[in-house]
Write a protein that holds these residues in place. Structure first.
Motif, PDB file in Angstrom:
ATOM      1  N   ALA A 181     118.237 -34.102  15.282  1.00 48.98           N
ATOM      2  CA  ALA A 181     119.238 -33.117  14.860  1.00 48.98           C
ATOM      3  C   ALA A 181     119.704 -33.392  13.432  1.00 48.98           C
ATOM      4  CB  ALA A 181     120.428 -33.138  15.817  1.00 48.98           C
ATOM      5  N   ILE A 182     119.822 -34.662  13.073  1.00 47.16           N
ATOM      6  CA  ILE A 182     120.228 -35.009  11.705  1.00 47.16           C
ATOM      7  C   ILE A 182     119.158 -34.586  10.708  1.00 47.16           C
ATOM      8  CG2 ILE A 182     120.781 -36.902  10.128  1.00 47.16           C
ATOM      9  CD1 ILE A 182     121.904 -38.408  12.597  1.00 47.16           C
ATOM     10  N   ILE A 183     117.907 -34.925  11.001  1.00 51.08           N
ATOM     11  CA  ILE A 183     116.806 -34.530  10.122  1.00 51.08           C
ATOM     12  C   ILE A 183     116.738 -33.011  10.020  1.00 51.08           C
ATOM     13  CG2 ILE A 183     114.299 -34.495   9.855  1.00 51.08           C
ATOM     14  CD1 ILE A 183     115.444 -37.179   9.147  1.00 51.08           C
ATOM     15  N   ALA A 184     116.952 -32.322  11.138  1.00 52.40           N
ATOM     16  CA  ALA A 184     116.931 -30.862  11.130  1.00 52.40           C
ATOM     17  C   ALA A 184     118.002 -30.308  10.203  1.00 52.40           C
ATOM     18  CB  ALA A 184     117.134 -30.328  12.550  1.00 52.40           C
ATOM     19  N   GLY A 185     119.193 -30.886  10.250  1.00 48.95           N
ATOM     20  CA  GLY A 185     120.270 -30.444   9.378  1.00 48.95           C
ATOM     21  C   GLY A 185     119.938 -30.646   7.909  1.00 48.95           C
TER      22      GLY A 185
ATOM     23  N   ALA B  57     116.927 -30.811   6.659  1.00 53.78           N
ATOM     24  CA  ALA B  57     115.858 -29.866   6.325  1.00 53.78           C
ATOM     25  C   ALA B  57     116.405 -28.471   6.059  1.00 53.78           C
ATOM     26  CB  ALA B  57     114.825 -29.830   7.450  1.00 53.78           C
ATOM     27  N   LYS B  58     117.531 -28.159   6.663  1.00 56.57           N
ATOM     28  CA  LYS B  58     118.156 -26.843   6.462  1.00 56.57           C
ATOM     29  C   LYS B  58     119.038 -26.810   5.214  1.00 56.57           C
ATOM     30  CE  LYS B  58     118.289 -25.745  11.410  1.00 56.57           C
ATOM     31  NZ  LYS B  58     119.177 -25.578  12.597  1.00 56.57           N
ATOM     32  N   GLY B  59     119.156 -27.945   4.519  1.00 57.92           N
ATOM     33  CA  GLY B  59     119.921 -27.967   3.284  1.00 57.92           C
ATOM     34  C   GLY B  59     121.257 -28.664   3.353  1.00 57.92           C
ATOM     35  N   GLN B  60     121.608 -29.234   4.494  1.00 55.72           N
ATOM     36  CA  GLN B  60     122.873 -29.953   4.617  1.00 55.72           C
ATOM     37  C   GLN B  60     122.781 -31.330   3.961  1.00 55.72           C
ATOM     38  OE1 GLN B  60     123.655 -30.174   8.822  1.00 55.72           O
ATOM     39  NE2 GLN B  60     123.816 -27.960   9.091  1.00 55.72           N
TER      40      GLN B  60
ATOM     41  N   GLU C 152     125.844 -36.606   5.337  1.00 55.41           N
ATOM     42  CA  GLU C 152     127.042 -36.747   6.163  1.00 55.41           C
ATOM     43  C   GLU C 152     127.314 -35.477   6.961  1.00 55.41           C
ATOM     44  OE1 GLU C 152     131.756 -38.055   5.954  1.00 55.41           O
ATOM     45  OE2 GLU C 152     130.457 -38.385   4.224  1.00 55.41           O
ATOM     46  N   GLU C 153     127.121 -34.332   6.353  1.00 60.90           N
ATOM     47  CA  GLU C 153     127.329 -33.079   7.080  1.00 60.90           C
ATOM     48  C   GLU C 153     126.346 -32.965   8.246  1.00 60.90           C
ATOM     49  OE1 GLU C 153     127.180 -28.211   6.375  1.00 60.90           O
ATOM     50  OE2 GLU C 153     126.620 -29.591   4.749  1.00 60.90           O
ATOM     51  N   ALA C 154     125.099 -33.337   7.996  1.00 57.55           N
ATOM     52  CA  ALA C 154     124.091 -33.271   9.051  1.00 57.55           C
ATOM     53  C   ALA C 154     124.419 -34.228  10.194  1.00 57.55           C
ATOM     54  CB  ALA C 154     122.711 -33.594   8.480  1.00 57.55           C
ATOM     55  N   VAL C 155     124.923 -35.412   9.850  1.00 59.22           N
ATOM     56  CA  VAL C 155     125.312 -36.388  10.874  1.00 59.22           C
ATOM     57  C   VAL C 155     126.447 -35.836  11.726  1.00 59.22           C
ATOM     58  CG1 VAL C 155     126.388 -38.649  11.236  1.00 59.22           C
ATOM     59  CG2 VAL C 155     124.506 -38.405   9.607  1.00 59.22           C
ATOM     60  N   GLN C 156     127.462 -35.283  11.081  1.00 58.79           N
ATOM     61  CA  GLN C 156     128.604 -34.737  11.809  1.00 58.79           C
ATOM     62  C   GLN C 156     128.179 -33.574  12.711  1.00 58.79           C
ATOM     63  OE1 GLN C 156     131.203 -36.414  11.851  1.00 58.79           O
ATOM     64  NE2 GLN C 156     132.047 -36.975   9.871  1.00 58.79           N
ATOM     65  N   GLN C 157     127.351 -32.704  12.196  1.00 60.57           N
ATOM     66  CA  GLN C 157     126.905 -31.546  12.962  1.00 60.57           C
ATOM     67  C   GLN C 157     126.074 -31.958  14.169  1.00 60.57           C
ATOM     68  OE1 GLN C 157     127.796 -28.524  11.990  1.00 60.57           O
ATOM     69  NE2 GLN C 157     126.376 -27.022  12.866  1.00 60.57           N
ATOM     70  N   SER C 158     125.287 -33.008  14.018  1.00 57.98           N
ATOM     71  CA  SER C 158     124.360 -33.419  15.078  1.00 57.98           C
ATOM     72  C   SER C 158     125.072 -33.889  16.332  1.00 57.98           C
ATOM     73  CB  SER C 158     123.461 -34.553  14.564  1.00 57.98           C
ATOM     74  OG  SER C 158     124.202 -35.768  14.414  1.00 57.98           O
TER      75      SER C 158
ATOM     76  N   LEU D 245     115.867 -40.543   6.550  1.00 56.17           N
ATOM     77  CA  LEU D 245     117.017 -39.718   6.169  1.00 56.17           C
ATOM     78  C   LEU D 245     117.064 -39.495   4.661  1.00 56.17           C
ATOM     79  CD1 LEU D 245     119.845 -41.233   8.434  1.00 56.17           C
ATOM     80  CD2 LEU D 245     118.393 -39.250   8.891  1.00 56.17           C
ATOM     81  N   LEU D 246     116.944 -40.571   3.915  1.00 59.45           N
ATOM     82  CA  LEU D 246     117.031 -40.464   2.454  1.00 59.45           C
ATOM     83  C   LEU D 246     115.816 -39.745   1.877  1.00 59.45           C
ATOM     84  CD1 LEU D 246     118.486 -44.004   1.761  1.00 59.45           C
ATOM     85  CD2 LEU D 246     119.666 -41.826   1.371  1.00 59.45           C
ATOM     86  N   GLY D 247     114.649 -39.988   2.451  1.00 56.82           N
ATOM     87  CA  GLY D 247     113.441 -39.301   1.990  1.00 56.82           C
ATOM     88  C   GLY D 247     113.530 -37.806   2.222  1.00 56.82           C
ATOM     89  N   ALA D 248     114.043 -37.417   3.392  1.00 56.06           N
ATOM     90  CA  ALA D 248     114.206 -35.995   3.678  1.00 56.06           C
ATOM     91  C   ALA D 248     115.231 -35.365   2.743  1.00 56.06           C
ATOM     92  CB  ALA D 248     114.627 -35.800   5.131  1.00 56.06           C
ATOM     93  N   ALA D 249     116.292 -36.100   2.451  1.00 56.67           N
ATOM     94  CA  ALA D 249     117.365 -35.568   1.613  1.00 56.67           C
ATOM     95  C   ALA D 249     116.942 -35.395   0.158  1.00 56.67           C
ATOM     96  CB  ALA D 249     118.585 -36.480   1.690  1.00 56.67           C
ATOM     97  N   HIS D 250     116.139 -36.320  -0.343  1.00 61.86           N
ATOM     98  CA  HIS D 250     115.819 -36.315  -1.779  1.00 61.86           C
ATOM     99  C   HIS D 250     114.375 -35.956  -2.104  1.00 61.86           C
ATOM    100  CE1 HIS D 250     119.754 -37.913  -2.649  1.00 61.86           C
ATOM    101  NE2 HIS D 250     119.560 -38.940  -1.846  1.00 61.86           N
TER     102      HIS D 250
END
Length: 348
Positions: free
Chosen positions: A184-188, A190-193, A196-202, A289-294
């Protein structure tokens, strides 16, 4: 016609390469040699077979109209077991099996640690389910191997559920929840979050299909990153052992403490310094996480260029996105534009 975007490819490559790189840096306990290859562990190998299994499941679904993805991924783990020479598994020469291109990668046949819960489930020929686990392991392999499942969020309605179902084939309980959270975090992301936002949403997204409430392992990590960032002692407290939930907390803590594009190297070294045998797992999570984000281009080139599984990881990341967007082998009703795709990713 939908086409693959640069952002999709960069996110996928960054996630998978970051996972494999973190796994390798963690394997040497942050004592990175100045030269020579950076080797993968069992965790990275299983992550590769998870991605391959997800691709093959989609091929099956588009050509036959019906598929149970966890079963196809379970079959991928069986091919890994054959390549590893694990007792009870033998190649079938008449059927040219194991099939698919991963079966031709020598390094995936090399023994690089153990995965006892996965091996036990495979040897028992018992595939677990969320409500009917095959065993009671809550170890980190259930988590690290399913991180890339979150990359399918644009096409799979509930990537967290899929990750949980795949994790549950061999693990149970809080490990399945951690797997769902991670996807769920990776999905967030990938959607542009942001991370921290992705972690909270997950934390609420991953609970939708779990019948019993489970305490989120990442809440403490978020608070620690705010109040006690970059402290080795705090990381050790979050990760006292190699449970999937603890490893996820550690990986999230590291990613939130080193959020910058130019901080990935320091992040992986910090994660890899985690003791009790958890370094490779924590660094794999942080790297994903960092690779997906950057994106892939943010990963340390000097390390990636020495990464044993770099080419394999890169191809799998690209092919994962290509399968869902372009369907290179076609569908049940339409021809594809790659006549060899079905040989590389047979739909079973």
């Amino acid at each position: 016609m939908t086409t693959v975007t640069t952002k999709q490819i960069s996110t996928a490559r960054g996630c998978v390469l970051g996972l494999v790189l973190g796994d390798a840096i963690g394997a040497v306990g942050a004592e990175v040699p100045s030269a020579g290859p950076l080797s993968a562990t069992t965790g990275a190998q299983l992550a590769c077979f998870t991605i391959e299994g997800v691709i093959r499941a989609h091929v099956r679904a588009t050509h036959r109209g019906i598929c149970h993805p966890p079963s196809v991924v379970w079959h991928a783990y069986t091919r890994w077991a054959v390549m590893q020479g694990i007792p009870g598994f033998k190649p079938r020469q008449k059927e040219n099996w194991p099939d698919g291109w991963l079966a031709q990668v020598p390094v995936l046949a090399a023994r690089r640690g153990s995965a006892p819960a996965t091996v036990t489930a495979l040897q028992n020929r018992t595939m677990g389910e969320i409500d009917k686990p095959a065993g009671d392991s809550i170890g980190a392999h259930a988590l690290t191997r399913v991180l890339p499942v979150g990359l399918t969020a644009e096409w799979v309605p509930e990537p967290a559920r899929l990750a949980a179902e795949i994790a549950a084939t061999t693990h149970a309980g809080e490990a399945v929840h951690a797997a769902a959270l991670s996807a769920a975090i990776i999905a967030g992301i990938a959607k542009g979050q942001g991370i921290e936002e992705a972690v909270q949403q997950s934390q609420w997204e991953s609970m939708s299909f779990l019948k019993q409430p489970v305490e989120s392992p990442v809440a403490a990590a978020v608070e620690a990153a705010r109040s006690q960032p970059r402290q080795a002692m705090r990381l050790a407290q979050l990760v006292p052992d190699a449970r999937a939930a603890a490893v996820l907390a550690g990986g999230v803590y590291v990613a939130l403490c080193f959020p910058g594009r130019d901080q990935i190297r320091d992040a992986l070294l910090f994660a890899a310094s985690c003791g009790n045998g958890s370094g490779s797992h924590v660094a794999a999570v942080a790297g994903a996480l960092l690779g997906a984000a950057h994106g892939a281009d943010a990963l340390p080139v000097g390390w990636v260029s020495r990464l044993e599984l770099a080419w394999v990881a890169d191809v799998l990341a690209r092919d994962l996105i290509a399968e869902f967007v372009d369907q290179p082998s076609g569908t049940e009703y339409t021809p594809g534009d790659d006549p060899h795709w079905g040989d590389r990713y047979p739909g079973w």
